[in-house]
Design a protein around this motif. Structure first.
Motif, short mmCIF file in Angstrom:
data_model
loop_
_atom_site.label_atom_id
_atom_site.label_comp_id
_atom_site.label_asym_id
_atom_site.label_seq_id
_atom_site.Cartn_x
_atom_site.Cartn_y
_atom_site.Cartn_z
N THR A 72 -29.49 30.33 -99.19
CA THR A 72 -28.74 29.16 -98.72
C THR A 72 -29.61 27.90 -98.73
O THR A 72 -29.14 26.81 -99.07
N TYR B 129 -22.30 29.37 -104.38
CA TYR B 129 -22.72 29.98 -103.11
C TYR B 129 -22.26 31.43 -103.01
O TYR B 129 -23.02 32.30 -102.62
N ILE C 270 -18.69 23.84 -96.76
CA ILE C 270 -19.74 23.37 -97.67
C ILE C 270 -19.44 21.93 -98.09
O ILE C 270 -18.33 21.61 -98.49
N ARG D 69 -22.28 19.71 -100.13
CA ARG D 69 -23.68 19.51 -100.49
C ARG D 69 -24.06 18.04 -100.55
O ARG D 69 -25.22 17.68 -100.37
N PHE E 42 -29.79 26.77 -102.22
CA PHE E 42 -28.48 26.26 -102.60
C PHE E 42 -28.25 24.84 -102.06
O PHE E 42 -27.79 23.95 -102.78
N ASP F 231 -19.44 24.45 -106.56
CA ASP F 231 -20.35 24.77 -105.47
C ASP F 231 -19.92 26.04 -104.75
O ASP F 231 -20.76 26.84 -104.34
#
Length: 579
Positions: A164, A97, A119, A121, A167, A93
């Protein structure tokens, strides 16, 4: 702790993906095109871009121009995320990003340094702080309007928010908290989920479907449609698609013939849409409320053609267990379409001519006469006149069928229609398969236009259907989704680690050599890889594979056999099972 902070700053992530992302940017000196993966890019003068920005502000006002530029950046950011997530070398991840800011840098927009990043997710956690240097937008605004009391990097903010949001899979808003146009040495942004902002009204500008951008596009489309309507008296039916001169010439003839009862001969290659033309002719004429009956003369055995066309009485031949009408009787009052009429046997041609002359049908094995009122539309992919000369087609029937000939052009002569048709098929098959796709990549569009389409529209339909099936949901259809064996014969240049341009094929060769010289793979393994790749590319044809490698077939067979024996021997020595 130190390792965690460094990861938060993004340094390892930049190092691990920068080479991979640079390799996606290609320059073709032969075609004058720049590619980011399969999407065409433009190297635009910053001054020209700044002038366009200024004219937007002067024409639309600061507020509307801000919304438009943010929306443009938002769409660009989402598109770039699609490119990065397809990169097989991005495995985490964090890398995924960090590829976004790196792409923004490669595109010459701004240099981004991530100063803080959180981060997760899985739980939807996101927070970022970043520094922007050399923002073209901040510099342009400062030059044209002087210092500002607020951030003016609207396109950049839109990009960051779009990338973003894609993402994270949820709305994320980035805001500019410091700007070069406000007198600072650089710009700064903060990004977090929309619901965590006290004021998230800017996000409406990014996703508002009634934005000024779409209003302008809508007005432009209306102007195009009005101009088109002024130049045309009729509108094309939904299943007839085309804009090219050759197609419109054929369609105009069809329109003129629709109001009459003249027999029509449709001439065209296989797959050009002859039956679609025939159905349109029927639907636009006075017989539209009656039956449209189609028969493919090439698909029926010769000894059954007459019974199919004219009907049969019970007991006329073995297997005729009941009386039944033929296609002429079923089409009474409507239209009968005879596809591939050139394949009719001579005996059937004689009876067909009598039906056309007298308007009467006599069933096979019967004596009763049936009156029929049928409009005949015939189609062929071969030259009937040549068949007449060869004695394979009756001349009197040819002239009866060919009262009006309409030549339907092949798809290779309808370049203007290829993408229109492809878009139509994309919508059709996306709806059938429940997919939402973003269209075709730019390289895929060029491939569609360059292909000669020997199978015409039918082949295009099949190719697009395959592309819809293989393309991941939410993505563009790429070349390999439609043309699995596509091989582009164009030399492209890519960026090396120092920002210079190098031949991508030569660079790949250097990488392969480096892998051998550094001991990552042995020379024997390299030979194995080459041999296996050649066989795979030749689809198992050893002779063709040998020619690719400059070897004879026995030499290649010996190498493959030797490699197989070596692999088996090594497996036994290592104690591993051998199948």
């Amino acid at each position: 702790m130190e390792k965690k902070n460094r990861m938060a700053k993004g340094l390892p992530a930049y190092d691990s993906v920068s080479s991979s992302m640079r390799s996606q940017l290609r320059f073709s000196s032969e075609t004058g095109q720049i590619w980011l993966h399969e999407h065409r890019m433009l190297l635009v003068h910053a001054d020209a871009h700044a002038l366009m920005r200024r004219e937007l502000i002067d024409a639309l006002g600061m507020g509307r121009a801000r919304g438009l530029l943010m929306r443009m950046g938002y769409v660009s950011g989402m598109s770039d995320f699609e490119l990065t997530r397809l990169n097989p070398e991005i495995t985490s991840d964090l890398q995924l990003y960090m590829a976004g800011p790196l792409l923004h840098t490669l595109e010459g927009i701004v240099k981004t340094t991530i100063t803080k990043l959180e981060i997760n997710r899985q739980i939807g956690k996101f927070y970022v702080e970043a520094k922007w240097e050399n923002s073209w937008e901040g510099q342009a605004h400062l030059r044209h309007y002087g210092e500002s009391s607020e951030g003016v990097c609207w396109n950049l903010i839109g990009y960051a928010s779009g990338y973003t949001s894609a993402f994270m899979g949820r709305p994320v808003l980035c805001k500019e908290v410091a700007c070069h146009a406000m007198g600072g040495s650089h710009c700064s942004l903060v990004g977090k989920p929309v619901e965590e902002w006290d004021d998230a009204s800017d996000f409406e500008l990014l996703t508002n479907h009634e934005s000024i951008a779409e209003q302008l596009i809508g007005l432009q489309n209306q102007v195009v449609q009005l101009r088109s309507a002024m130049g045309k008296k009729t509108k094309l039916p939904s299943d007839i698609v085309g804009n090219s001169p050759a197609f419109l010439t054929a369609y105009e003839l069809l329109t003129q013939a629709a109001d009459s009862q003249i027999n029509v001969l449709l001439q065209g290659e296989t797959g050009v849409g002859k039956e679609v033309f025939a159905r349109t002719l029927h639907e636009k004429g006075v017989r539209c409320k009656e039956s449209f009956i189609a028969i493919n003369c090439a698909a029926i055995p010769h000894d059954l053609v007459e019974s199919e066309l004219f009907g049969v009485e019970k007991g006329a031949f073995t297997g005729a267990l009941a009386s039944r009408p033929g296609r002429f009787e079923r089409a009474d009052g409507g239209t009968l379409f005879l596809d591939e009429v050139g394949d009719l046997p001579l005996s059937a041609q004689a009876k067909l001519l009598r039906v056309l002359q007298e308007g009467e049908v006599e069933r096979l094995g019967g004596t009763e006469i049936y009156k029929v009122n049928v409009r005949l539309v015939a189609a062929t992919n071969i030259d009937l006149k040549q068949l007449v000369g060869n004695g394979k087609f009756r001349s009197d029937l040819y002239y009866r069928l060919n009262a009006l000939q309409i030549n339907i052009p092949p798809l290779r002569d309808r370049k203007l229609d290829i993408l229109i048709l492809a878009k139509s098929f994309l919508k059709k098959f996306s709806d059938i398969n429940g997919k939402k796709l973003r269209g075709f990549s730019d390289k895929a569009k060029l491939a569609l236009l360059a292909y000669q389409w020997p199978g015409n529209i039918r082949e295009l339909q099949n190719v697009v259907e395959r592309g819809v099936m293989l393309a991941p949901n939410g993505n563009h259809i790429a070349i390999n989704h439609m043309f699995p064996s596509y091989n582009e014969q164009v030399t492209e240049l890519r960026l090396d680690g120092k920002g210079g341009l190098t031949d991508s094929q030569r660079e790949s060769g250097k990488d392969f050599c480096e892998a051998i010289l550094s001991g990552k793979i042995t020379l024997e393994q390299a030979n194995t890889l080459l041999a296996e790749a050649a066989v795979e590319k030749a689809k198992g044809n050893l002779s063709a594979a040998a020619r690719m490698l400059g070897l004879s077939r026995p030499q290649l067979a010996y190498r493959l056999e030797h490699q197989s024996e070596t692999s088996t021997k090594n497996g036994k020595q290592n104690g591993s099972p051998v199948s």
